[in-house]
Scaffold this motif. Sequence first.
Motif, PDB file in Angstrom:
ATOM      1  N   THR A   1       0.835  -1.203   0.000  1.00 57.30           N
ATOM      2  CA  THR A   1       0.000   0.000   0.000  1.00 57.30           C
ATOM      3  C   THR A   1       0.865   1.247   0.000  1.00 57.30           C
ATOM      4  OG1 THR A   1      -1.262  -1.282   1.605  1.00 57.30           O
ATOM      5  CG2 THR A   1      -2.093   0.890   1.053  1.00 57.30           C
ATOM      6  N   VAL A   2       1.879   1.265   0.876  1.00 58.00           N
ATOM      7  CA  VAL A   2       2.755   2.426   0.973  1.00 58.00           C
ATOM      8  C   VAL A   2       3.483   2.643  -0.354  1.00 58.00           C
ATOM      9  CG1 VAL A   2       4.812   3.339   2.115  1.00 58.00           C
ATOM     10  CG2 VAL A   2       3.037   2.250   3.461  1.00 58.00           C
ATOM     11  N   THR A   3       4.005   1.553  -0.931  1.00 60.21           N
ATOM     12  CA  THR A   3       4.718   1.649  -2.201  1.00 60.21           C
ATOM     13  C   THR A   3       3.817   2.216  -3.295  1.00 60.21           C
ATOM     14  OG1 THR A   3       5.969  -0.317  -1.587  1.00 60.21           O
ATOM     15  CG2 THR A   3       6.098   0.367  -3.879  1.00 60.21           C
ATOM     16  N   ALA A   4       2.617   1.636  -3.429  1.00 59.47           N
ATOM     17  CA  ALA A   4       1.737   2.041  -4.529  1.00 59.47           C
ATOM     18  C   ALA A   4       1.330   3.501  -4.412  1.00 59.47           C
ATOM     19  CB  ALA A   4       0.500   1.142  -4.555  1.00 59.47           C
ATOM     20  N   SER A   5       0.976   3.952  -3.185  1.00 54.46           N
ATOM     21  CA  SER A   5       0.523   5.335  -3.076  1.00 54.46           C
ATOM     22  C   SER A   5       1.689   6.298  -3.255  1.00 54.46           C
ATOM     23  CB  SER A   5      -0.195   5.570  -1.748  1.00 54.46           C
ATOM     24  OG  SER A   5       0.674   5.306  -0.678  1.00 54.46           O
ATOM     25  N   ALA A   6       2.892   5.911  -2.800  1.00 57.57           N
ATOM     26  CA  ALA A   6       4.046   6.794  -2.976  1.00 57.57           C
ATOM     27  C   ALA A   6       4.414   6.909  -4.458  1.00 57.57           C
ATOM     28  CB  ALA A   6       5.231   6.270  -2.170  1.00 57.57           C
TER      29      ALA A   6
END
Lengths: 293, 317
Positions: free
Chosen positions: A157-162
């Motif tokens: 989730t963190v990777t995709a939104s960043a």
Amino acid sequence: MLEARKGHTRQNRRRRERAVLLFIRLTAVLALAVMASILLYLLINGLPAINLAFLTEFPRDSMQKGGVLPAILGTVVLALGALLTAIPLGFGAAVYLAEYARPGVLVSFIRLGVSNLAGVPSVVFGLFGLSLFVTTFGFGRSILSGSLTLGLLILPTVTASAEEALRQTPQSFREAALALGASRWQAIRQVVLPAALPGMLTGSILALGRAAGETAPIMFTAAAAYTLAPPDSIFREVMALSTHIYNLATNSTHIEETRPQQFGAALVLLVLVLGLSMFAIVIRAKLRRGRKW
Amino acid sequence: MKDAPEKTPPLDSPGIIRLQPKLSRAERGVKFFFLLCAVSALGSMFLIMIFLFMEAGGLFFSGDEGAGVGLKEFFLSLDWYPTYPDPSFGSLALVLGSLSVTLVSILLATPFGIGLAIYLSSVAGPRVREWLKPAVELLASIPSVILGFVGMVAVAPFMQNVLNLPTGLNVLNASLFLAIMATPTIASLGDDALSAVSQAVTDGSYALGATRWETISRVILPASLSGLSTAVILGLGRALGETIVVLMVAGGAAQAPHSLFDPVRPLTSTLAAEMGETAIGSRHYHALFALGAVLFVLTLAFNLLAFYLARRWREKS
């Protein structure tokens, strides 16, 4: 395309149109109704249990009295620990994917990894954490094991939104920096990252809410049914709101007597998680509206 | 690991203006660091797989607790009695439990999720959409333990009284709450797929005299079919892997379900319920990891399917 079939009159078409659109509108109404009734149900049953003492005291009399302070603290510590694990890896991965990577086999494998990690069931993360962090690394049931497990869980989730936030920074920013003689890393660090950081952090707040609400990954890696010790070391086990609710509702010796505590804890957790999500959603909308490019 | 091969033509080829100079050594170091971060997710996937299968292996090979369990028994036996003096480790009833709640929940969630997606993308005005989309996102972020709690405390007694059942903790109740979890996933991914259909195509359909529903059903839906199937499959994966809701609401009886009102014990809830009470390294412990491996393989299959469908869909549009 719309051949004149038997019964395909204007009246029939209009009738079908109305029926189908009604169903589609109903799905929206139903989704809202379900959410509203869950919120209302928890508010009505949970509010009477909540007062200052409930939020600031330790549980007493085999959880029948007192508050949920240690569970709140534990949830906050675990969620922050998860974020601390996921942000360096996730932001780094996002910078690679958005700024350096060129389409190819390597990148498709990386994307495959990210999207499949997102689909791994949360209880499997729990098993993995138990096997690797708790047993093999010898961290035991602890804040450290729980944070690492939850951190891996929210990493996709963190990777995709960043990555999304980085991609929304216009290409001209990079070109301008490079044209001024900046190296690639200088352009990223001094131009792209400052512009994208608010968006990247907003996505992380959503992930923080998710980490705070999870139960299965911390059941065997971090959570204690009851502990008086304050979370003063990363090797301590802690109570958490989610496991506290689960334990009181299913495992305790006084399931009926502790109902008010269960509703209270559920309401606290819901407010915490939905509060974080709402905060992130509002900030995101503000960022989008205020963007000057 | 070496850097990804650069695919751009060499500097001196005609007509090429390189905006970015060749990376210096320090710059290559920075790039390599970010590459390492990017591989971490893939690396975790492999680690999870290795640990699951390694720990699962202990069930099938003979050890301190006697001969290993046969693959045939593990996959085909309905008997899951891990703590009996003469234990048996058949996973079939648990797999059937998982599949039953997943299937029923997806049957409930698909029409509503797709309906909501159509509403968001093609029916609602911009102002409604602006607050409904975040609301759907909020619905998705309700912690599962809270849904499980509501299912246990509110819906189960209600269902038991109204339908006159032996227990309100059963396939239907669990599926209902899994559907509540899967619907927002399907709706927001479905909305992305439907919104990606080009406006020109939609306008063309209206210009030919089609009504709104005719346009949706014959133009927009077919054009976004693979995106929609990705949404449903990911919703399915979420329901299959969901743990706490089924742990609290599905009833926990390790049996093959015969009706919607039978209690079941899905894979996930077996893991969550029993892992805390088993000694690390025991046969039961290894059996639970074997269940975890089965669950992992099932969800991985769904995810890979969704990944490839999504890629096909992106290539088309």
